[in-house]
Design a protein around this motif. Structure first.
Motif, PDB file in Angstrom:
ATOM      1  N   GLU A  23       8.096  10.760   1.051  1.00 18.97           N
ATOM      2  CA  GLU A  23       7.067   9.739   0.913  1.00 18.97           C
ATOM      3  C   GLU A  23       7.382   8.883  -0.297  1.00 18.97           C
ATOM      4  O   GLU A  23       7.723   9.387  -1.364  1.00 18.97           O
ATOM      5  CB  GLU A  23       5.688  10.393   0.745  1.00 18.97           C
ATOM      6  CG  GLU A  23       4.570   9.388   0.685  1.00 18.97           C
ATOM      7  CD  GLU A  23       3.203  10.056   0.593  1.00 18.97           C
ATOM      8  OE1 GLU A  23       2.226   9.321   0.442  1.00 18.97           O
ATOM      9  OE2 GLU A  23       3.134  11.293   0.653  1.00 18.97           O
ATOM     10  N   LEU A  24       7.282   7.584  -0.130  1.00 20.96           N
ATOM     11  CA  LEU A  24       7.463   6.656  -1.238  1.00 20.96           C
ATOM     12  C   LEU A  24       6.084   6.325  -1.800  1.00 20.96           C
ATOM     13  O   LEU A  24       5.200   5.880  -1.080  1.00 20.96           O
ATOM     14  CB  LEU A  24       8.145   5.368  -0.774  1.00 20.96           C
ATOM     15  CG  LEU A  24       9.573   5.510  -0.247  1.00 20.96           C
ATOM     16  CD1 LEU A  24      10.088   4.164   0.216  1.00 20.96           C
ATOM     17  CD2 LEU A  24      10.479   6.081  -1.313  1.00 20.96           C
ATOM     18  N   VAL A  25       5.927   6.558  -3.102  1.00 19.92           N
ATOM     19  CA  VAL A  25       4.648   6.296  -3.759  1.00 19.92           C
ATOM     20  C   VAL A  25       4.867   5.164  -4.751  1.00 19.92           C
ATOM     21  O   VAL A  25       5.709   5.268  -5.641  1.00 19.92           O
ATOM     22  CB  VAL A  25       4.135   7.559  -4.490  1.00 19.92           C
ATOM     23  CG1 VAL A  25       2.815   7.274  -5.188  1.00 19.92           C
ATOM     24  CG2 VAL A  25       4.007   8.717  -3.520  1.00 19.92           C
ATOM     25  N   PRO A  26       4.108   4.061  -4.630  1.00 21.89           N
ATOM     26  CA  PRO A  26       4.280   2.965  -5.576  1.00 21.89           C
ATOM     27  C   PRO A  26       3.827   3.374  -6.973  1.00 21.89           C
ATOM     28  O   PRO A  26       2.844   4.091  -7.138  1.00 21.89           O
ATOM     29  CB  PRO A  26       3.414   1.848  -5.017  1.00 21.89           C
ATOM     30  CG  PRO A  26       2.573   2.450  -3.967  1.00 21.89           C
ATOM     31  CD  PRO A  26       3.148   3.767  -3.589  1.00 21.89           C
ATOM     32  N   SER A  31       0.669  -6.817  -6.956  1.00 24.17           N
ATOM     33  CA  SER A  31       0.242  -7.980  -7.709  1.00 24.17           C
ATOM     34  C   SER A  31      -0.372  -9.006  -6.764  1.00 24.17           C
ATOM     35  O   SER A  31       0.127  -9.233  -5.667  1.00 24.17           O
ATOM     36  CB  SER A  31       1.441  -8.587  -8.435  1.00 24.17           C
ATOM     37  OG  SER A  31       1.080  -9.803  -9.029  1.00 24.17           O
ATOM     38  N   LEU A  32      -1.451  -9.601  -7.202  1.00 27.64           N
ATOM     39  CA  LEU A  32      -2.108 -10.627  -6.402  1.00 27.64           C
ATOM     40  C   LEU A  32      -1.941 -12.006  -7.032  1.00 27.64           C
ATOM     41  O   LEU A  32      -2.753 -12.898  -6.807  1.00 27.64           O
ATOM     42  CB  LEU A  32      -3.589 -10.297  -6.236  1.00 27.64           C
ATOM     43  CG  LEU A  32      -3.889  -9.021  -5.457  1.00 27.64           C
ATOM     44  CD1 LEU A  32      -5.372  -8.755  -5.413  1.00 27.64           C
ATOM     45  CD2 LEU A  32      -3.340  -9.119  -4.056  1.00 27.64           C
ATOM     46  N   ALA A 164      -1.247 -13.830   2.207  1.00 26.34           N
ATOM     47  CA  ALA A 164      -2.686 -14.100   2.293  1.00 26.34           C
ATOM     48  C   ALA A 164      -3.447 -12.887   2.801  1.00 26.34           C
ATOM     49  O   ALA A 164      -4.640 -12.735   2.499  1.00 26.34           O
ATOM     50  CB  ALA A 164      -2.935 -15.301   3.192  1.00 26.34           C
ATOM     51  N   GLN A 165      -2.793 -11.998   3.521  1.00 24.35           N
ATOM     52  CA  GLN A 165      -3.454 -10.806   4.055  1.00 24.35           C
ATOM     53  C   GLN A 165      -3.502  -9.659   3.048  1.00 24.35           C
ATOM     54  O   GLN A 165      -4.255  -8.694   3.246  1.00 24.35           O
ATOM     55  CB  GLN A 165      -2.743 -10.337   5.317  1.00 24.35           C
ATOM     56  CG  GLN A 165      -2.865 -11.299   6.466  1.00 24.35           C
ATOM     57  CD  GLN A 165      -2.025 -10.880   7.656  1.00 24.35           C
ATOM     58  OE1 GLN A 165      -1.337  -9.864   7.615  1.00 24.35           O
ATOM     59  NE2 GLN A 165      -2.082 -11.669   8.713  1.00 24.35           N
ATOM     60  N   ILE A 166      -2.741  -9.749   1.957  1.00 28.54           N
ATOM     61  CA  ILE A 166      -2.713  -8.656   0.978  1.00 28.54           C
ATOM     62  C   ILE A 166      -4.063  -8.482   0.312  1.00 28.54           C
ATOM     63  O   ILE A 166      -4.577  -7.357   0.199  1.00 28.54           O
ATOM     64  CB  ILE A 166      -1.598  -8.894  -0.070  1.00 28.54           C
ATOM     65  CG1 ILE A 166      -0.231  -8.739   0.567  1.00 28.54           C
ATOM     66  CG2 ILE A 166      -1.747  -7.912  -1.232  1.00 28.54           C
ATOM     67  CD1 ILE A 166       0.921  -9.064  -0.362  1.00 28.54           C
ATOM     68  N   GLY A 167      -4.656  -9.574  -0.151  1.00 30.58           N
ATOM     69  CA  GLY A 167      -5.945  -9.491  -0.852  1.00 30.58           C
ATOM     70  C   GLY A 167      -7.030  -8.871  -0.004  1.00 30.58           C
ATOM     71  O   GLY A 167      -7.673  -7.883  -0.416  1.00 30.58           O
ATOM     72  N   PRO A 168      -7.302  -9.379   1.191  1.00 31.46           N
ATOM     73  CA  PRO A 168      -8.341  -8.765   2.026  1.00 31.46           C
ATOM     74  C   PRO A 168      -8.035  -7.313   2.391  1.00 31.46           C
ATOM     75  O   PRO A 168      -8.939  -6.475   2.434  1.00 31.46           O
ATOM     76  CB  PRO A 168      -8.366  -9.649   3.270  1.00 31.46           C
ATOM     77  CG  PRO A 168      -7.832 -10.966   2.832  1.00 31.46           C
ATOM     78  CD  PRO A 168      -6.855 -10.653   1.755  1.00 31.46           C
TER      79      PRO A 168
END
Length: 180
Positions: A23-26, A31-32, A164-168
């Motif tokens: 598993e890759l864990v950030p 960043s937004l 644009a989909q990252i924030g929501p």
């Protein structure tokens, strides 16, 4: 999991095995910050580095060389000839071969040979064919440039839509975590 597998493949690290269930864990939160993409710079970079454009340029150069060769083939020919002949004039094979070995009967021929085809249709058709091939290579090159520009613009639009989909999505995940 699918995104992890794609990231592992993109990283191309020998330490990451796609077959293993790692598993890759950030380490940091995404960043937004506003996303700024230089569309002209990206198009210029794509046009400078795409292999199919280099190949198309090579085909144009090859067609240009083919035109030169075809033009040269359409020109009249002037050849310089030099021949050296040794003859054996004996009454039998044995005596003729002996005379060849002794170089008794030598002949030298020096001359020019000029050839100018009447009508010259074949070479002129080759020149026209080579010019058409060059025009086709140029048209193919232009089509590839337009295709690359279209692909870059599409990739930028896809990137901006995904961004644009990252924030929501992040807010939905946080709301879901708070509710849990």
């Amino acid at each position: 999991r699918n995104a992890e597998d794609q990231l592992k493949a993109l990283m191309n690290s020998p330490d990451l095995n796609l077959a293993a269930d790692q598993e890759l864990v950030p380490v940091s939160a995404p960043s937004l910050e506003p996303l700024a993409v230089d569309q002209i710079g990206e198009v210029a970079s794509a046009l400078a580095h795409r292999a199919e454009l280099h190949e198309a340029r090579d085909l144009i150069e090859q067609a240009r060389i083919t035109i030169g060769v075809a033009k040269n083939q359409a020109l009249p020919k002037l050849d310089l000839l030099f021949r050296y002949l040794i003859s054996g004039l004996g009454g039998s094979w044995d005596s003729a071969l002996d005379q060849l070995g002794q170089n008794d009967y030598q002949t030298y021929v020096i001359g020019f040979e000029f050839e100018w085809p009447i009508g010259n249709r074949g070479p002129e058709a080759a020149v026209r064919r080579a010019r058409l091939q060059q025009a086709q290579a140029i048209a193919n090159h232009r089509a590839q440039i337009e295709n690359i520009i279209r692909e870059v613009k599409q990739a930028i639009r896809d990137l901006q839509a995904s961004y644009a989909q990252i924030g929501p999505a992040l807010r939905a995940a946080q709301a879901s975590q708070d509710q849990l």
